[in-house]
Design an enzyme around this catalytic site. Structure first.
Site, PDB file in Angstrom:
ATOM      1  N   TRP A 110       0.858  -1.186   0.000  1.00 29.11           N
ATOM      2  CA  TRP A 110       0.000   0.000   0.000  1.00 29.11           C
ATOM      3  C   TRP A 110       0.893   1.234   0.000  1.00 29.11           C
ATOM      4  O   TRP A 110       0.753   2.135   0.797  1.00 29.11           O
ATOM      5  CB  TRP A 110      -0.932  -0.001   1.224  1.00 29.11           C
ATOM      6  N   ASP A 162       4.374   9.124  -2.537  1.00 27.23           N
ATOM      7  CA  ASP A 162       3.853  10.429  -2.152  1.00 27.23           C
ATOM      8  C   ASP A 162       2.648  10.264  -1.221  1.00 27.23           C
ATOM      9  O   ASP A 162       2.271   9.148  -0.844  1.00 27.23           O
ATOM     10  CB  ASP A 162       3.509  11.271  -3.390  1.00 27.23           C
ATOM     11  N   GLU A 165      -0.054   7.724  -1.962  1.00 27.11           N
ATOM     12  CA  GLU A 165       0.405   6.341  -2.091  1.00 27.11           C
ATOM     13  C   GLU A 165       0.748   5.987  -3.536  1.00 27.11           C
ATOM     14  O   GLU A 165       0.492   4.869  -3.993  1.00 27.11           O
ATOM     15  CB  GLU A 165      -0.645   5.368  -1.533  1.00 27.11           C
ATOM     16  N   GLU A 317     -14.893  11.595   1.241  1.00 26.63           N
ATOM     17  CA  GLU A 317     -13.527  11.912   0.817  1.00 26.63           C
ATOM     18  C   GLU A 317     -13.559  12.839  -0.385  1.00 26.63           C
ATOM     19  O   GLU A 317     -12.878  13.856  -0.421  1.00 26.63           O
ATOM     20  CB  GLU A 317     -12.794  10.623   0.456  1.00 26.63           C
TER      21      GLU A 317
END
Length: 363
Positions: A110, A162, A165, A317
């Protein structure tokens, strides 16, 4: 929804989803996010500090301490390996970016080698002390602080994933800003290391200013000169560049021109994650910048827009009113289900923007 109820709901939402361990779950209803990140969690703890919920923030930093101590030997081995010339190793060598709520590593890939969270938790800890007066916590967590600083000092120039991910083979100015912010934040708490930490921080700052810009603005990563909304972090909160710095101003102008749709901010122009929607937390970040640059009316408009995106389960989100890559949305839904809602980080950044606009006192 008006401001005051959503402020109260956001505080309740975060407290409700803080584990007994002190960790904040990223999103309780979205399977891939049922973990805790140092980065997301720190900004959530910062929002709790801004809302006067200092005990909640304290518990989170104690959880961070537990994670670092649990994997202290791994961190030391990584430091030794890098000092011996090793520059890669992924999950097995480096500290992870996400953990279970009990502080254990998560199996699988991940984008695990990320450094932004380790700089961010040090910055956030210092903010906790500033906002709560809890100076004893720094003494309590000193071994983890020192080990994190050693880890960052050794690894800061290594390519790593970053904050999204992605792009684990590159160096990212926003990540370096987080490292800079954490190191600089610890200077006042470790006076015996002031000279060393100040010099290290300045080295990172100069590296970003020299290598992390193009055409007068900050860039997404070395080797990729496009703009990314996470570049706002360079100024707020990490202070690598001031809000009025011409390079920062030009970067924000590029974000407004290329990534702003209405009041919603996209991550970057080529984003395909869930179609590349508008991220509420990034909109709040732009609003934060507007407050700091005397554009309060625009900041209020963003705050109201974020509130208008609330779903029955809370703030999402991202929203899909303006997708950069519409064809990419259905495959993500088929693979992982609907986008994450609620996202604690969205609620947290709503609180931060409300605090910047002096609305928390009025709620």
């Amino acid at each position: 929804m008006t401001t005051a109820p959503l402020i109260e709901e956001s505080i309740r939402m975060i407290l409700q989803h803080q584990a007994e361990s002190g960790a904040y779950i990223a999103s309780p209803a979205f399977r891939p996010y049922q973990y805790a990140w140092l980065r997301d969690g720190t900004f959530t703890a910062y929002a709790m500090n801004r809302a006067g919920q200092h005990d909640s923030a304290r518990r989170f930093y104690q959880w961070c301490d537990g994670v670092v101590q649990r994997y202290a030997d791994k961190a030391r081995n990584a430091i030794a390996a890098v000092q011996a010339g090793k520059r890669s190793g992924g999950n097995e060598l480096f500290l992870h970016t996400r953990y279970t709520l009990d502080g254990a590593e998560v199996a699988g890939e991940w984008g695990s080698f990320q450094l932004d969270g380790y700089g961010t938790w040090l910055w956030g800890l210092s903010e906790h002390v500033r906002l709560s007066g809890d100076e004893g916590l720094v003494r309590e967590l000193r071994p983890s602080i020192l080990l994190t600083l050693d880890y960052l000092r050794t690894c800061w120039q290594l390519p790593n994933f970053d904050c999204w991910e992605e792009w684990g083979d590159r160096q990212h100015p926003a990540t370096m800003a987080a490292i800079y912010g954490g190191i600089q934040a610890m200077v006042e708490h470790l006076p015996e290391r002031e000279e060393e930490l100040t010099h290290l921080g300045e080295s990172i700052r100069q590296f970003v200013l020299t290598n992390g810009t193009a055409d007068g603005k900050f860039i997404k990563s070395l080797g990729d000169s496009v703009v990314d909304a996470s570049l706002l972090w360079i100024s707020l909160p990490f202070g690598l560049a001031k809000v009025e710095d011409p390079v920062m101003v030009k970067t924000v102008e590029a974000i407004e021109r290329e990534l702003l749709s209405g009041q919603g901010v996209h991550r970057y122009a080529a984003d395909t994650y869930y179609g590349g929607g508008q991220w509420l937390l990034l909109s709040a970040w732009l609003g934060w910048y507007y407050v700091q640059t005397e554009r309060r009316t625009e900041a209020h408009t963003i705050l109201e827009w974020i509130a208008s995106q609330r779903r029955p389960a809370g703030l999402p989100e991202q929203v899909q009113a303006h997708l950069l890559s519409p064809a990419s949305y259905p495959p993500w839904v088929e693979r992982e289900g609907q986008p994450a809602v609620p996202l604690l980080w969205s609620h947290a950044m709503y609180l931060v923007l409300a605090a910047e606009l002096h609305l928390l006192e009025e709620s």
